[in-house]
Every structure is written in C-alpha cells, then in structure tokens.
Scaffold this active site. Structure first.
Site, PDB file in Angstrom:
ATOM      1  N   LYS A 171       0.856  -1.195   0.000  1.00  0.00           N
ATOM      2  CA  LYS A 171       0.000   0.000   0.000  1.00  0.00           C
ATOM      3  C   LYS A 171       0.887   1.238   0.000  1.00  0.00           C
ATOM      4  O   LYS A 171       1.527   1.555   1.006  1.00  0.00           O
ATOM      5  CB  LYS A 171      -0.915   0.044   1.221  1.00  0.00           C
ATOM      6  CG  LYS A 171      -2.003   1.126   1.083  1.00  0.00           C
ATOM      7  CD  LYS A 171      -2.452   1.724   2.401  1.00  0.00           C
ATOM      8  CE  LYS A 171      -1.582   2.845   2.871  1.00  0.00           C
ATOM      9  NZ  LYS A 171      -1.685   4.084   2.037  1.00  0.00           N
ATOM     10  N   GLU A 246       9.669   1.613  10.937  1.00  0.00           N
ATOM     11  CA  GLU A 246      10.711   2.632  10.763  1.00  0.00           C
ATOM     12  C   GLU A 246       9.992   3.962  10.880  1.00  0.00           C
ATOM     13  O   GLU A 246       9.233   4.361   9.996  1.00  0.00           O
ATOM     14  CB  GLU A 246      11.395   2.468   9.401  1.00  0.00           C
ATOM     15  CG  GLU A 246      12.757   3.130   9.336  1.00  0.00           C
ATOM     16  CD  GLU A 246      12.703   4.513   8.731  1.00  0.00           C
ATOM     17  OE1 GLU A 246      12.582   5.479   9.530  1.00  0.00           O
ATOM     18  OE2 GLU A 246      12.767   4.647   7.519  1.00  0.00           O
ATOM     19  N   CYS A 280      13.491  11.285   7.292  1.00  0.00           N
ATOM     20  CA  CYS A 280      13.402  10.882   8.700  1.00  0.00           C
ATOM     21  C   CYS A 280      14.771  10.817   9.368  1.00  0.00           C
ATOM     22  O   CYS A 280      14.895  11.048  10.565  1.00  0.00           O
ATOM     23  CB  CYS A 280      12.686   9.546   8.830  1.00  0.00           C
ATOM     24  SG  CYS A 280      13.467   8.202   7.912  1.00  0.00           S
ATOM     25  N   GLU A 377       9.866  16.008  15.497  1.00  0.00           N
ATOM     26  CA  GLU A 377      10.230  15.945  14.085  1.00  0.00           C
ATOM     27  C   GLU A 377       9.427  16.968  13.290  1.00  0.00           C
ATOM     28  O   GLU A 377       8.209  16.848  13.150  1.00  0.00           O
ATOM     29  CB  GLU A 377       9.984  14.542  13.555  1.00  0.00           C
ATOM     30  CG  GLU A 377      10.475  14.318  12.151  1.00  0.00           C
ATOM     31  CD  GLU A 377      10.325  12.868  11.713  1.00  0.00           C
ATOM     32  OE1 GLU A 377      11.284  12.334  11.127  1.00  0.00           O
ATOM     33  OE2 GLU A 377       9.257  12.283  11.964  1.00  0.00           O
TER      34      GLU A 377
END
Length: 469
Positions: A171, A246, A280, A377
């Site tokens: 997906k 992750e 990331c 983040e």
C-alpha cells in the site's frame, strides 16, 4: 500524465483491476494534476491478501537462487524505466531532479540488486550442534510506505520480502502512489508468479488499517510517523503478527571542539535540507561547543541562504517544495511556536516562488534542548543549533529525545567513534562516513522496531525452524 497506464487500478493476483473510486495526484511545485490512483477499499485489501496467501506455498518453495534471478530481472526492468521513474518521483514528491536521481531512484534499484546478490548463493540451512536450522518465509507481508521516498521505501521492503520467499501486498502513500504503479508494472513483466506481489493504493485509514489487522497477514512493515506506527502496532497485536516499524527521528550532529567546524556545519546543513528536510534520518539538531556557538550560527545561516530553492525540474535546484500545503503549514507552525517561546529564526528569504508549497531553509537559535522545536520531528528544512559546555552535556543533548534513528559525530576519529558508540541511536556517521546498503538501518526508542537493508533486513522476513537429528 505521469506514470503507468494502469493508474486508478489495483494489481491483484497478477491482473490490473479497475476500482470505481479514484484520487488525483498533484504536483507540489505547481498544483497541477499529474495522475490518478485507485482509492481502494477494505474488500480490495481482502482480495489482495487472499491472492498472496494462495501463492505463499508456491513462492516459498522456490530456492534462493531462483528468487535472486527474478530480483535481478526486476532491477533491470526498473533501470530501463529510470528516466520515467525520475520524472514521476519529481512530479509526485517535488524532490529536485538531481536529488531524485541519486537518492530516490538509483538507490531503489541498487537495493533490489543488493538483495539479488545477497541470496544468489544462499542455502537457508545452518547446522548447530545436532540441530539443522532452516530459514522459512515469515508469510504474507503487508508493506505500508510513506510519501517522502516512495520508490526507495517500496524497494527496501519488497525486495527482501520477495528474496525471503514471502508474498506481498503493498500500500503506497496516498500523496505519492504513481512510482508504485511503475514498480508494479515492472514486476508484472518478470517471471514472478501471479499473486506473489499485489498493489492496493488507498487511504491509510481504510486499506492500511485493514492490512494491519488482517488475520492472514503475517508481517506488517511500516514506515511513517511514530503516531501512526503505534496505531499499526496496536492493530497488528490482535493476530500476534510481526511488526517492523521505521518511524520518526530528531537526529543530532555533534561537533567536538577539535573538529573541522566548517565541514561539519556544511554537511549538517546538507542533511537537514535533503529532500526539503522531508527525511526521517536528517540531522536536524546541530550540537556545538558553546565557544563556537556564534560562529556556527553565522555559518549555518549562510549555508541555509545558499541552498538553491526553486523548480524541482531545474538541475541546479537543491530544495523543491514541501509535499503539500498541509505539510508547509505544519512546518510553519513549529517555527512560529519556537519564535513565540523566544527562539531566533534565521534565514528567511523573500525570493520563494509565488506558487507551490515552498519553504525557506531555516536555522533556529536560542532554543533550549527540551523545547518542542528541538524535540519533535518538524519534517521541513529547519535546523536547530544547540550549544554545550562539556562532552557529557553534548551526549545528554544528543540522546535526550524520544527518538533514536540517526546521528553524526565530528572530531578526532577515535574520540568521535567512542562518542558515537554511546549515542542511543540506530546508526551514527563519524566525520561524514558514507552509509552502505550492506549495513542494517533502523531506530531505537520511538524511532522504530526492526531493521531494513543488509542481511538483517532479510531476516525480518524469515522464520527459523530447528530440526533436531
């Protein structure tokens, strides 16, 4: 239109099948519609899982060398599509063309080639005392991939899963599904049996949730935010499936007093702005000796101002737009809240394009290590500079977030390597050392569970059966 002719379809059991509902994909630089993707539903996910489950016994019995041959063929077919893949990723992500070629497309092809080579001579059998350990596929794998590196992340999950003998339901992210269509088209031309790989574009709330909770999915491999990762983990718990996550990062680049300051700052600015900061593993906190703080701020601001922001199709562009208006507003919110708390923001420019989702590369000064801007983040081209007095304090700042994905240390090689070893993070680069596809990548703490790449990445999709004799 960019991408394969099958846009708007799902790829299930080796056949492209139309889906009534479709979503438009927009170019972040212009807002233009560049393609369409299927807006699949839970029923499409069920059919894809059923196809993967039916084919699992077949693909599982194929020996490693034969799987390697299929992967090598896939890599070649992706390489034939390199130019189209680059154009597609630029159009759907807004990543500059030169960055896309190196960090989005070429590395994705190299990952597939890497796993083909890794298993070409593998036997999957090891003797331990009077036991024989047999590697067997972990089962049906659901891969849920993010929008920032759509092709690379797909390759980094699908290639080791197929190499391990698993079957896959993929997906892609709703914002960037077009490169996944090209990937599926390339797979359809290989000798991979129908149903071993299936593509079901759709929303995370519907298709992603259905796959994570599906009782016939054995492994979920997810890359995305920590918040969504916890939801995936909770959904998977009901059927006790393996979860590989992750997730986010807030990585520190630590500069020791003896380091080459100019080199460290330049490399950290490059990391913080790669893919417009939508990475990331980016180094988004620059931790520097207090007596170098003012000088580092000047160098960092100059570096940010030198970043060439503009049309991602221009070979000279270093930063394109952010992926969406929502992402741009999210980044702006982090910056404005930092200013309201007393931080200084350096590097704003008035020459950004008047269209698209562009953002100035910025430096944030005078933040405390525990402020939101230094803890969370941002996912934009924003670098926080933090001073320290002692190495103990530097280590405390570097490891003082809930994340632990990446990092850097600059200084005398042995001293820097010792500090790197003590950082609570999944990987650390010393003095700009290059990464390798042979080494595992993944995080500690809330940056994730499990590893991608290398032999460890293969083992995420393998179970061991011990036969005693």
């Amino acid at each position: 239109m960019i991408g394969a002719e099958y846009q708007g379809d799902v790829f299930v059991d080796g056949v492209w099948r139309p889906v009534p509902a479709k979503v438009a994909v927009h170019d972040p630089a212009t807002g233009a519609v560049v393609g369409h993707a299927a807006d699949a539903g839970a029923g499409d996910a069920d059919r894809a899982v059923a196809a993967a489950a039916r084919q699992l016994p077949v693909w599982a019995e194929v020996p490693y060398p034969a799987r390697a041959a299929v992967l090598a063929d896939l890599a070649g077919r992706l390489r034939e599509r390199r130019a189209e893949l680059i154009d597609t990723v630029v159009a759907e992500v807004g990543c500059p063309v030169t960055v896309t070629a190196e960090f989005q497309v070429d590395v994705a092809i190299e990952v597939v080639e890497h796993y083909a080579a890794l298993v070409r001579t593998r036997t999957g059998r090891e003797e331990v005392a009077n036991s024989v350990l047999h590697e067997v596929p972990a089962g049906v794998v659901a891969t849920i991939t993010p929008w920032n590196y759509p092709l690379y992340q797909l390759a980094a999950k699908v290639a080791p899963a197929l190499a391990a003998g698993c079957t896959v339901v993929a997906k892609p992210a709703e914002l960037t599904p077009l490169s996944a269509y090209l990937f599926a088209e390339a797979i359809s031309e290989t000798a991979l049996p129908p149903g071993v790989f299936n593509l079901v574009p759709g929303s995370g709330r519907v298709v992603g949730a259905a796959l994570a909770a599906h009782p016939d999915v054995d492994v979920v491999s997810f890359t995305g935010s920590t918040a969504v990762g916890t939801q995936v983990m909770a959904a998977a718990a009901g059927s006790v499936k393996r979860v590989c996550l992750e997730l986010g990062g807030k990585s520190a680049s630590v500069v020791l007093p003896e380091a080459d300051i100019e080199e460290a700052v330049a490399a950290t600015v490059a990391s913080a702005t790669l893919n417009s900061g939508q990475t990331c593993s980016a180094w988004t906190r620059l931790v520097v000796p207090e007596h170098h703080y003012s000088m580092v701020l000047e160098q960092a601001e100059a570096g940010m101002r030198a970043v060439r922001v503009g049309d991602p199709r221009d070979a000279g562009t270093e930063n394109g737009p952010l992926v969406s208006a929502d992402q741009r507003e999210r980044v702006a919110g982090f910056v404005s809240r930092a200013e309201a708390s007393g931080a200084r923001v350096l590097g704003r420019r008035g020459d950004l394009p008047g269209y698209g989702h562009y953002c100035s590369p910025l430096v944030v000064a005078d933040s405390a290590p525990d402020w939101e801007i230094a803890q969370e983040e941002v996912f934009g081209p924003v670098l926080v500079v933090l001073p320290y007095r002692t190495e103990v304090e530097a280590l405390r700042i570097a490891t003082g977030t809930r994340y632990g994905l990446h990092g850097a240390v600059w200084g005398e090689p042995e001293r820097a390597a010792d500090l790197a070893r003590r950082m609570r993070t999944g990987q650390v680069d010393v003095n700009g050392a290059a990464a390798t596809l042979r080494a595992p990548f993944g995080g500690l703490k809330q940056s994730g569970i499990g590893r991608e790449l290398g032999l460890e990445g293969l083992r995420e999709f393998v179970e061991l059966v011990a036969v005693q004799r």
